[in-house]
Enzyme design. Sequence first.
Site, mmCIF file in Angstrom:
data_model
loop_
_atom_site.group_PDB
_atom_site.id
_atom_site.type_symbol
_atom_site.label_atom_id
_atom_site.label_comp_id
_atom_site.label_asym_id
_atom_site.label_seq_id
_atom_site.Cartn_x
_atom_site.Cartn_y
_atom_site.Cartn_z
ATOM 1 N N GLY A 81 0.870 -1.334 0.032
ATOM 2 C CA GLY A 81 0.217 0.071 -0.005
ATOM 3 C C GLY A 81 1.078 1.229 -0.094
ATOM 4 N N ARG A 122 1.092 -4.945 -5.831
ATOM 5 C CA ARG A 122 1.126 -6.226 -5.243
ATOM 6 C C ARG A 122 1.519 -7.155 -6.174
ATOM 7 N NH1 ARG A 122 -0.760 -4.457 -0.077
ATOM 8 N NH2 ARG A 122 -2.409 -2.691 -0.397
ATOM 9 N N ASP A 151 4.290 -4.727 6.183
ATOM 10 C CA ASP A 151 4.730 -5.866 6.551
ATOM 11 C C ASP A 151 5.099 -7.065 5.536
ATOM 12 O OD1 ASP A 151 4.352 -7.766 9.043
ATOM 13 O OD2 ASP A 151 2.700 -8.595 7.740
ATOM 14 N N THR A 170 4.026 2.488 5.991
ATOM 15 C CA THR A 170 2.637 2.052 5.908
ATOM 16 C C THR A 170 1.828 2.876 6.805
ATOM 17 O OG1 THR A 170 1.289 0.357 6.789
ATOM 18 C CG2 THR A 170 3.549 0.270 7.513
ATOM 19 N N ASP A 223 -0.554 2.010 8.639
ATOM 20 C CA ASP A 223 -1.012 1.133 9.585
ATOM 21 C C ASP A 223 -0.288 1.243 11.064
ATOM 22 O OD1 ASP A 223 -2.724 0.352 7.665
ATOM 23 O OD2 ASP A 223 -1.840 -1.620 7.390
ATOM 24 N N ASP A 226 1.992 -0.817 11.932
ATOM 25 C CA ASP A 226 1.922 -2.257 12.714
ATOM 26 C C ASP A 226 3.178 -2.835 12.640
ATOM 27 O OD1 ASP A 226 1.824 -2.335 9.786
ATOM 28 O OD2 ASP A 226 0.259 -3.947 9.732
ATOM 29 N N ARG A 266 -5.991 -2.685 8.997
ATOM 30 C CA ARG A 266 -5.850 -4.031 8.711
ATOM 31 C C ARG A 266 -5.346 -4.878 10.073
ATOM 32 N NH1 ARG A 266 -2.588 -6.345 3.655
ATOM 33 N NH2 ARG A 266 -0.971 -5.773 4.991
HETATM 34 P P1 ATP Z 1 0.470 -2.481 3.579
HETATM 35 O O1 ATP Z 1 0.863 -2.694 4.973
HETATM 36 O O2 ATP Z 1 0.501 -0.951 3.186
HETATM 37 O O3 ATP Z 1 -0.567 -3.231 3.015
HETATM 38 P P2 ATP Z 1 2.480 -4.271 2.522
HETATM 39 O O4 ATP Z 1 3.837 -3.987 2.063
HETATM 40 O O5 ATP Z 1 2.216 -5.108 3.902
HETATM 41 O O6 ATP Z 1 1.716 -2.788 2.743
HETATM 42 P P3 ATP Z 1 1.254 -6.554 0.890
HETATM 43 O O7 ATP Z 1 0.703 -6.621 -0.355
HETATM 44 O O8 ATP Z 1 1.214 -7.620 1.909
HETATM 45 O O9 ATP Z 1 1.664 -5.142 1.380
HETATM 46 O O10 ATP Z 1 2.887 -6.874 0.400
HETATM 47 C C1 ATP Z 1 3.423 -6.359 -0.808
HETATM 48 C C2 ATP Z 1 4.265 -7.478 -1.818
HETATM 49 O O11 ATP Z 1 5.437 -7.854 -1.067
HETATM 50 C C3 ATP Z 1 3.401 -8.358 -2.297
HETATM 51 O O12 ATP Z 1 2.353 -8.013 -3.532
HETATM 52 C C4 ATP Z 1 4.286 -9.399 -2.559
HETATM 53 O O13 ATP Z 1 4.854 -9.156 -3.789
HETATM 54 C C5 ATP Z 1 5.493 -9.221 -1.461
HETATM 55 N N1 ATP Z 1 5.237 -10.161 -0.602
HETATM 56 C C6 ATP Z 1 4.311 -10.280 0.397
HETATM 57 N N2 ATP Z 1 4.255 -11.518 1.140
HETATM 58 C C7 ATP Z 1 5.184 -12.064 0.722
HETATM 59 C C8 ATP Z 1 5.724 -13.586 0.799
HETATM 60 N N3 ATP Z 1 5.367 -14.326 1.956
HETATM 61 N N4 ATP Z 1 6.887 -13.758 0.100
HETATM 62 C C9 ATP Z 1 7.162 -13.333 -0.790
HETATM 63 N N5 ATP Z 1 6.677 -11.917 -1.172
HETATM 64 C C10 ATP Z 1 5.862 -11.508 -0.479
#
Ligand code: ATP
Length: 328
Positions: free
Chosen positions: A16, A77, A108, A131, A133, A135, A177
């Site tokens: 995000g 994503r 995360d 982020t 959040d 978190d 979230r």
């Molecule tokens: P926000 O907290 O703002 O949603 P985020 O970084 O947690 O941000 P995610 O969509 O959960 O957002 O993760 C971003 C990208 O990181 C995913 O689209 C994927 O490419 C990669 N990613 C997430 N989890 C994994 C995993 N377990 N293994 C490999 N890549 C991952």
Amino acid sequence: MTERKIKCIGVLTSGGDAPGMNAAIRAVTRTAIYNGLEVKAIYRGYRGLIINEIELFKTQNVSNIIQQGGTILKTARCKEFTTPEGREYAYGALQKEEIDALVVIGGDGTLTGARIFSEEFNFPIVGIPGTIDNDLFGTDTTIGYDTALNTIMQAVDKIRDTATSHDRLFFIEVMGRDAGFLALNGAIASGAEAAIIPEIATKDDQLELLIKNGFRKSKNSSIVLVAESESTGGAMGLANRVQIEYPQYDVRVTILGHIQRGGSPTANDRILASRMGAAAVDALLDGQRNVMTGIQDDEIVYVPFSKAIKNDKPINRDLLEMLRILSI
Ligand code: ATP
């Protein structure tokens, strides 16, 4: 095995978007160039490595962006990156582009991906918590959180005007979230009556407590901030319950949604992002790997990915009690 000397750093934003990410990109770019490194910008998060959307950045590429919300690098994503084949492909792209280390800015999920990738390929990565959040464990705050909190406060101030005019109970859903930081601190900042947060969802029926404690006794309107969460059902879930269980209340729902992500970052977020961006490059030059930059008591710290991701960041429960007292 001797580590390869870092000459070129790749930078990306993922997951995000959050206000302040641009300030972090600017700081990474300029600190790296100041230290004689090359910087390659990777667009659309991990997807940019897979579709080869990579550009050499100069200092001018990050001019005039510190005040802009969102991320000039775009974000995405990327499902492919969660597979070993996708990551293998991404590693190939890094080699082809002669990128020796990565700075990834995201939440995360982004850091989870970074951790897996860096372990698989022994590739140096430093993460920056971007982020709204808030978190991530090991940092007092994350980039974008302060701006989002201010946006929430301003929105709630406006909703209060109409809530008071109509004697209504408003459930206002905020992002997070499964983390209640925005809901709890947003409630305190806007003088809301209560916050319903996932951290205590399993312990008590927060709605029942709210009603039992007699909120609205001395007031003609009430505002409750609700963190989006499956465990509480979010604002809609609670409003549906009120309509059935407590039909005497005139209940309304507002879901703030994506306005919480937008807007020009606050001074706090710009400063935090600038410090973390500079610190991420310093860490790589110092030979650090697989850590996230954090801020604790106004000092930059480096938190191992394993700690930042795995631990649930605790919410300060004293603040919940204070909110209850202040809303009598
Ligand atoms: P926000 O907290 O703002 O949603 P985020 O970084 O947690 O941000 P995610 O969509 O959960 O957002 O993760 C971003 C990208 O990181 C995913 O689209 C994927 O490419 C990669 N990613 C997430 N989890 C994994 C995993 N377990 N293994 C490999 N890549 C991952």
